[in-house]
Design a protein around this motif. Structure first.
Motif, PDB file in Angstrom:
ATOM      1  N   HIS A 130      97.056 -41.716   6.213  1.00  0.00           N
ATOM      2  CA  HIS A 130      96.892 -42.214   7.583  1.00  0.00           C
ATOM      3  C   HIS A 130      97.578 -41.289   8.587  1.00  0.00           C
ATOM      4  N   GLU A 143      98.932 -43.519   0.684  1.00  0.00           N
ATOM      5  CA  GLU A 143      98.089 -44.126   1.718  1.00  0.00           C
ATOM      6  C   GLU A 143      98.702 -43.904   3.103  1.00  0.00           C
ATOM      7  N   ASP A 144     100.006 -44.088   3.212  1.00  0.00           N
ATOM      8  CA  ASP A 144     100.691 -43.850   4.480  1.00  0.00           C
ATOM      9  C   ASP A 144     100.555 -42.391   4.907  1.00  0.00           C
ATOM     10  N   ASP A 148     101.318 -45.270  -4.595  1.00  0.00           N
ATOM     11  CA  ASP A 148     100.009 -45.430  -3.956  1.00  0.00           C
ATOM     12  C   ASP A 148     100.173 -45.713  -2.471  1.00  0.00           C
ATOM     13  N   GLN A 149     101.133 -46.585  -2.115  1.00  0.00           N
ATOM     14  CA  GLN A 149     101.360 -46.918  -0.707  1.00  0.00           C
ATOM     15  C   GLN A 149     101.859 -45.702   0.057  1.00  0.00           C
ATOM     16  N   THR A 150     102.733 -44.907  -0.560  1.00  0.00           N
ATOM     17  CA  THR A 150     103.233 -43.695   0.082  1.00  0.00           C
ATOM     18  C   THR A 150     102.078 -42.742   0.359  1.00  0.00           C
ATOM     19  N   ASP A 152     102.597 -48.772  -7.501  1.00  0.00           N
ATOM     20  CA  ASP A 152     102.138 -49.311  -6.221  1.00  0.00           C
ATOM     21  C   ASP A 152     102.862 -48.641  -5.056  1.00  0.00           C
ATOM     22  N   GLN A 153     104.161 -48.374  -5.239  1.00  0.00           N
ATOM     23  CA  GLN A 153     104.918 -47.713  -4.177  1.00  0.00           C
ATOM     24  C   GLN A 153     104.389 -46.308  -3.954  1.00  0.00           C
ATOM     25  N   LEU A 209     106.459 -54.537  -5.145  1.00  0.00           N
ATOM     26  CA  LEU A 209     105.627 -53.434  -5.607  1.00  0.00           C
ATOM     27  C   LEU A 209     106.282 -52.809  -6.822  1.00  0.00           C
TER      28      LEU A 209
END
Length: 90
Positions: A23, A19-20, A15-17, A12-13, A8
């Motif tokens: 959730h 997203e996490d 964005d993933q953070t 991207d990291q 990533l």
């Protein structure tokens, strides 16, 4: 910029953070919602209170114009099924 498969970049990291975090936030809210329903609160009242709280927070964070723009696109997103949870028959 090319990436190796499975890696990533910084964006991207982030964005993933996010997203996490979304959730995790949804899990907290689902739990609180279920507790409130179990305690006898009407789901319509909960929905209105949740929407008010969310919109108030968006206005405080992003301003009235940005929050209004988000709200203007909501009907289209609802109709597109973004907030529909598929029903699973077992």
């Amino acid at each position: 910029m090319s990436q190796l498969p499975g890696t990533l970049d910084i964006d991207d990291q982030a964005d993933q953070t996010h997203e996490d975090e979304r959730h995790a936030a949804l899990a907290y809210l689902d739990e609180a919602w279920n507790e409130a329903v179990y305690d006898g609160l009407d789901e319509d009242c909960l929905a209105q209170a949740a929407l008010f709280t969310a919109i108030r927070s968006m206005v405080a964070t992003y301003g009235e114009e940005a929050a209004a723009g988000f709200a203007e696109r909501l009907a289209e997103r609802i109709r597109a099924g973004e907030y529909t949870i598929p029903y699973n028959r077992q």
